[in-house]
Every structure is written in structure tokens, then in C-alpha cells.
Design a protein around this motif. Structure first.
Motif, PDB file in Angstrom:
ATOM      1  N   GLN A 232       1.596 144.681  99.193  1.00 26.11           N
ATOM      2  CA  GLN A 232       0.322 144.601  99.449  1.00 26.11           C
ATOM      3  C   GLN A 232      -0.198 143.161  98.808  1.00 26.11           C
ATOM      4  O   GLN A 232      -1.296 142.747  99.420  1.00 26.11           O
ATOM      5  N   PHE A 233       0.363 142.809  97.750  1.00 32.23           N
ATOM      6  CA  PHE A 233      -0.231 141.355  97.157  1.00 32.23           C
ATOM      7  C   PHE A 233      -0.111 140.338  98.388  1.00 32.23           C
ATOM      8  O   PHE A 233      -1.345 139.860  98.408  1.00 32.23           O
ATOM      9  N   ALA A 234       1.142 140.402  98.771  1.00 30.77           N
ATOM     10  CA  ALA A 234       1.252 139.419  99.770  1.00 30.77           C
ATOM     11  C   ALA A 234       0.209 139.440 101.129  1.00 30.77           C
ATOM     12  O   ALA A 234      -0.239 138.490 101.774  1.00 30.77           O
ATOM     13  N   SER A 235       0.159 140.871 101.501  1.00 28.16           N
ATOM     14  CA  SER A 235      -0.637 140.987 102.604  1.00 28.16           C
ATOM     15  C   SER A 235      -2.185 140.669 102.409  1.00 28.16           C
ATOM     16  O   SER A 235      -2.689 140.024 103.143  1.00 28.16           O
ATOM     17  N   THR A 236      -2.605 140.959 101.125  1.00 32.44           N
ATOM     18  CA  THR A 236      -4.112 140.661 100.737  1.00 32.44           C
ATOM     19  C   THR A 236      -4.229 139.297 100.822  1.00 32.44           C
ATOM     20  O   THR A 236      -5.129 138.735 101.362  1.00 32.44           O
ATOM     21  N   GLN A 237      -3.328 138.461  99.947  1.00 33.22           N
ATOM     22  CA  GLN A 237      -3.536 137.137  99.916  1.00 33.22           C
ATOM     23  C   GLN A 237      -3.593 136.268 101.252  1.00 33.22           C
ATOM     24  O   GLN A 237      -4.392 135.413 101.535  1.00 33.22           O
ATOM     25  N   VAL A 238      -2.568 136.752 102.277  1.00 35.95           N
ATOM     26  CA  VAL A 238      -2.653 136.240 103.503  1.00 35.95           C
ATOM     27  C   VAL A 238      -3.593 136.469 104.197  1.00 35.95           C
ATOM     28  O   VAL A 238      -4.411 135.571 105.024  1.00 35.95           O
ATOM     29  N   LEU A 239      -4.123 137.522 104.135  1.00 32.63           N
ATOM     30  CA  LEU A 239      -5.422 137.906 105.064  1.00 32.63           C
ATOM     31  C   LEU A 239      -6.758 137.230 104.484  1.00 32.63           C
ATOM     32  O   LEU A 239      -7.309 136.757 105.422  1.00 32.63           O
ATOM     33  N   GLN A 240      -6.710 137.092 103.391  1.00 34.38           N
ATOM     34  CA  GLN A 240      -8.026 136.299 102.628  1.00 34.38           C
ATOM     35  C   GLN A 240      -7.899 134.839 103.341  1.00 34.38           C
ATOM     36  O   GLN A 240      -9.077 134.236 103.288  1.00 34.38           O
ATOM     37  N   THR A 241      -6.709 134.390 103.496  1.00 38.03           N
ATOM     38  CA  THR A 241      -6.427 132.921 103.965  1.00 38.03           C
ATOM     39  C   THR A 241      -6.832 132.784 105.442  1.00 38.03           C
ATOM     40  O   THR A 241      -7.395 131.873 105.634  1.00 38.03           O
ATOM     41  N   LEU A 242      -6.558 133.745 106.085  1.00 34.98           N
ATOM     42  CA  LEU A 242      -6.253 133.792 107.509  1.00 34.98           C
ATOM     43  C   LEU A 242      -8.055 134.209 107.938  1.00 34.98           C
ATOM     44  O   LEU A 242      -8.426 133.580 108.996  1.00 34.98           O
ATOM     45  N   TYR A 243      -8.568 135.102 107.340  1.00 35.40           N
ATOM     46  CA  TYR A 243      -9.908 135.730 107.573  1.00 35.40           C
ATOM     47  C   TYR A 243     -11.056 135.398 106.790  1.00 35.40           C
ATOM     48  O   TYR A 243     -10.689 136.144 105.724  1.00 35.40           O
ATOM     49  N   LYS A 244     -11.928 134.638 106.955  1.00 36.87           N
ATOM     50  CA  LYS A 244     -12.723 134.357 105.917  1.00 36.87           C
ATOM     51  C   LYS A 244     -14.250 134.610 106.548  1.00 36.87           C
ATOM     52  O   LYS A 244     -14.999 134.049 105.726  1.00 36.87           O
ATOM     53  N   ARG A 245     -14.519 135.359 107.386  1.00 36.19           N
ATOM     54  CA  ARG A 245     -15.943 135.554 107.609  1.00 36.19           C
ATOM     55  C   ARG A 245     -16.672 136.244 106.363  1.00 36.19           C
ATOM     56  O   ARG A 245     -17.801 135.973 106.413  1.00 36.19           O
ATOM     57  N   TYR A 246     -16.123 137.157 105.754  1.00 38.00           N
ATOM     58  CA  TYR A 246     -17.100 137.601 104.669  1.00 38.00           C
ATOM     59  C   TYR A 246     -16.837 136.945 103.366  1.00 38.00           C
ATOM     60  O   TYR A 246     -17.420 137.522 102.240  1.00 38.00           O
ATOM     61  N   GLN A 247     -16.265 135.934 103.467  1.00 42.15           N
ATOM     62  CA  GLN A 247     -16.388 134.760 102.013  1.00 42.15           C
ATOM     63  C   GLN A 247     -17.603 133.801 102.369  1.00 42.15           C
ATOM     64  O   GLN A 247     -17.803 133.541 103.192  1.00 42.15           O
ATOM     65  N   LYS A 248     -18.099 133.451 101.236  1.00 48.03           N
ATOM     66  CA  LYS A 248     -19.412 132.703 101.051  1.00 48.03           C
ATOM     67  C   LYS A 248     -18.893 131.333 100.535  1.00 48.03           C
ATOM     68  O   LYS A 248     -18.272 131.269  99.540  1.00 48.03           O
ATOM     69  N   GLN A 249     -19.676 130.100 100.962  1.00 45.28           N
ATOM     70  CA  GLN A 249     -19.471 128.831 100.402  1.00 45.28           C
ATOM     71  C   GLN A 249     -20.837 128.414 100.239  1.00 45.28           C
ATOM     72  O   GLN A 249     -21.563 128.377 101.118  1.00 45.28           O
ATOM     73  N   THR A 250     -21.039 127.704  98.942  1.00 47.32           N
ATOM     74  CA  THR A 250     -22.487 127.240  98.628  1.00 47.32           C
ATOM     75  C   THR A 250     -22.219 125.615  99.186  1.00 47.32           C
ATOM     76  O   THR A 250     -21.192 124.903  98.749  1.00 47.32           O
ATOM     77  N   LEU A 251     -23.114 125.235  99.685  1.00 42.67           N
ATOM     78  CA  LEU A 251     -23.394 123.610 100.096  1.00 42.67           C
ATOM     79  C   LEU A 251     -24.286 122.930  99.433  1.00 42.67           C
ATOM     80  O   LEU A 251     -25.572 123.434  99.159  1.00 42.67           O
ATOM     81  N   LEU A 252     -23.866 121.956  98.560  1.00 47.47           N
ATOM     82  CA  LEU A 252     -25.060 120.887  98.083  1.00 47.47           C
ATOM     83  C   LEU A 252     -24.939 119.582  98.720  1.00 47.47           C
ATOM     84  O   LEU A 252     -23.864 118.910  98.738  1.00 47.47           O
ATOM     85  N   ILE A 253     -25.842 119.350  99.633  1.00 42.88           N
ATOM     86  CA  ILE A 253     -25.815 118.004 100.484  1.00 42.88           C
ATOM     87  C   ILE A 253     -26.980 117.272 100.180  1.00 42.88           C
ATOM     88  O   ILE A 253     -28.040 117.393 100.192  1.00 42.88           O
ATOM     89  N   VAL A 254     -26.459 116.239  99.862  1.00 45.68           N
ATOM     90  CA  VAL A 254     -27.401 114.969  99.180  1.00 45.68           C
ATOM     91  C   VAL A 254     -27.619 114.025 100.465  1.00 45.68           C
ATOM     92  O   VAL A 254     -26.539 113.510 100.868  1.00 45.68           O
ATOM     93  N   THR A 255     -28.689 113.850 101.053  1.00 42.34           N
ATOM     94  CA  THR A 255     -29.026 113.355 102.289  1.00 42.34           C
ATOM     95  C   THR A 255     -29.940 112.652 102.337  1.00 42.34           C
ATOM     96  O   THR A 255     -31.199 113.062 101.877  1.00 42.34           O
ATOM     97  N   GLN A 256     -30.333 111.600 103.170  1.00 41.16           N
ATOM     98  CA  GLN A 256     -31.670 110.911 103.593  1.00 41.16           C
ATOM     99  C   GLN A 256     -32.348 111.725 104.498  1.00 41.16           C
ATOM    100  O   GLN A 256     -33.342 111.150 105.052  1.00 41.16           O
ATOM    101  N   LYS A 257     -31.811 112.401 105.417  1.00 38.77           N
ATOM    102  CA  LYS A 257     -32.202 112.977 106.540  1.00 38.77           C
ATOM    103  C   LYS A 257     -32.198 114.535 106.357  1.00 38.77           C
ATOM    104  O   LYS A 257     -31.509 115.383 107.218  1.00 38.77           O
TER     105      LYS A 257
END
Length: 291
Positions: free
Chosen positions: A190-215
Motif C-alpha cells: 500500500q505504501f509503494a502504491s500510494t507514493q507512486v500514485l502521488q508521483t504520477l497523478y498530481k491533479r489534486y495537489q496544489k503549488q504556490t507560485l511567487l513570481i517577481v516580474t516587471q510585467k
């Protein structure tokens, strides 16, 4: 234009159906060649089905068909999915459940290896691959996946580890009935399955972006066009050059990060981007709906 759209939809349906077929076959082969060979209890409703089969065999000397038990267990979650997640999504999920269950009953069993550790690790990997293909096709393998997706879409919870905890409860019961060694190896599965699944499928995981830009306007429009997510503009001052700078703060799905970064680079080659994994999120967040 309408004809082109219909043709595109038919091609997409064929592609998704073929992916479901492939996922069902991988799932069935894994259950017959790895799970049964190691005497393991897989996760979710497949694991609960195997537990009920083994319990019936132990106490009554009869092993009921895998498909019958699995259909009964998935009936209520499928109805909830049809109402709250998506009709087409539920249809492909039901196709996955039916095909994988029937193939598990009729497919011949063969042992790839007798090493139970290898069975646990590679069985878990194959299980994750089958579920990932199914998810990419716009369906699920049923049972706890219905529940996980419902929680992810309604409450923004990355719930795979919670499902893993629920699976451990099933394994504890299996250990009490059939011995702790195979139950412990099932936890590795189960642990192997869960970790591989989280690596392969990322739709429901979130990422925060901090973008320093002049545009900031151009970059924001690019993010909104790709992801339909909003952004917040923060005014700052660079400590080294003592000049004003613009910081865009946005949260996107992890499966969207690469597209966003490429687009930001094209829009502003001098932009500085920091990506941070988001563990929790409260408030309104656009989630691409299941069909």
C-alpha cells in the motif's frame, strides 16, 4: 465546426475507453499474479473484497466471486459519484470496475516471483500505474477512489494518505485473521502504491507560485488563460537595487506548474519564480470539473 467537435469528442471517447481497458487488464493481472501469489490484501474496495473472499473461505469453505462482492461494495459510492462528481466520469469508472472485476475472475493466475518483498513492491507499483491510467482517462478504479476524489473536489483535501490510513485498518483486521507477516507486507504494498500514485497523478495537489516580474499584467493574463486561476499583486522593494518590484502570488494545480513556468518564461524571461508545495487550502479555488 460542429462536425469537428463531434469527431473530436468521439476520438476522445475511444482513447479514454482504450485507457480504461489497459488499466483494467493491468489491475486484473496484478491481482492474480502478485496479490494472490503473495497472499496480500490490496487497498480500497479491492482489498476489502479480497478480505471478504478470504474470510468466507476460512469460515465457510466457499470463496465467492470477486466481481459480485466488488459490484455490491461499489454500488453506493457510484451513485454518489454520479450525483456529485460527474456522469461521464462515473460511467468510465463503472466500466473500469466491471472489466477489472470480471477479468480478475476469468484471467489465469501465474506467479512472477516467490519473493514476497518483490511481490509487495512491484505489486504496489503496478497497482498505482493501473489507477493512474484510469485517472488520466477521466475515471477511477472505484470505492475509496470515489471518496478521495469527492473530498479533493469538494473540500480541497489531498486525501490519498487518509485513504492509506483507512487501508491500514483493513490490514489490521486481515492480520488478526490470517497472520501478521502478510498483513505487514501488504502495508508495504500500500505504501509503494500510494507514493507512486502521488508521483504520477498530481491533479489534486496544489503549488504556490511567487513570481517577481516587471510585467505583472501580461504574466497574470498568461496564468489566467492556462489555469483559470486568479493571482494577487504585491508591491515590494528589491533589497539589493532598492527598486520597486511586482510580486504575483498564485496557487495552481501541480499538474499545471510546468505549463505556467514555460509561459512565464516566454512572457518575461527575467522573471524570478519560487514554487512552494501547498499542504492545505481554504477558500475558493477553481477545480477543472469532471465530465
Amino acid at each position: 465546426m460542429e462536425y469537428v467537435e463531434k469527431k473530436k469528442t468521439r476520438v476522445d471517447d475511444v482513447k479514454r475507453t482504450l485507457m480504461i481497458l489497459a488499466a483494467s487488464l493491468i489491475m486484473a493481472v496484478n491481482l492474480k499474479s502478485f496479490v494472490r501469489a503473495g497472499g496480500l490484501i490490496p487497498g480500497g474496495f479491492n482489498g476489502l473484497t479480497r478480505l471478504l473472499q478470504e474470510t468466507s473461505l476460512l469460515f465457510f469453505g466457499v470463496e465467492p466471486p470477486f466481481s459480485v462482492i466488488n459490484f455490491v461494495l461499489n454500488a453506493v459510492p457510484a451513485v454518489l459519484s454520479f450525483r456529485f462528481i460527474g456522469k461521464k466520469f462515473t460511467g468510465y469508472s463503472c466500466l473500469m470496475i466491471v472489466l477489472s472485476s470480471i477479468l480478475t475472475d476469468v484471467a489465469p493466475a501465474f506467479s512472477v516471483t516467490t519473493d514476497i518483498l518483490l511481490v509487495s513492491v512491484f505489486g504496489g507499483l503496478l497497482n498505482a500505474v493501473a489507477i493512474s491510467i484510469c485517472l488520466f482517462a477521466g475515471g477511477t478504479s472505484g470505492g475509496t477512489d470515489f471518496i478521495a476524489i469527492f473530498l479533493s473536489e469538494k473540500f480541497g483535501i489531498d486525501s490519498w494518505n487518509y485513504i492509506f490510513a483507512g487501508n491500514v485498518v483493513i490490514l489490521v483486521i486481515a492480520g488478526m485473521l490470517f497472520g501478521w507477516e502478510k498483513a505487514l507486507y501488504s502495508i508495504i504494498f500500500q505504501f509503494a502504491s500510494t507514493q507512486v500514485l502521488q508521483t504520477l497523478y498530481k491533479r489534486y495537489q496544489k503549488q504556490t507560485l511567487l513570481i517577481v516580474t516587471q510585467k505583472p499584467e501580461e504574466v497574470y493574463e498568461a496564468i489566467a488563460e492556462i489555469t483559470h486561476h486568479d493571482a494577487t499583486l504585491i508591491k515590494g522593494v528589491g533589497c539589493y537595487r532598492k527598486k520597486e518590484c511586482n510580486i504575483l502570488y498564485s496557487v495552481v494545480g501541480r499538474d499545471e506548474v510546468r505549463k505556467v513556468l514555460n509561459c512565464v518564461k516566454e512572457t518575461d524571461p527575467l522573471a524570478f519564480v519560487n514554487t512552494i508545495r501547498t499542504e492545505g487550502l481554504a477558500g475558493r479555488f477553481y477545480q477543472r470539473p469532471n465530465d
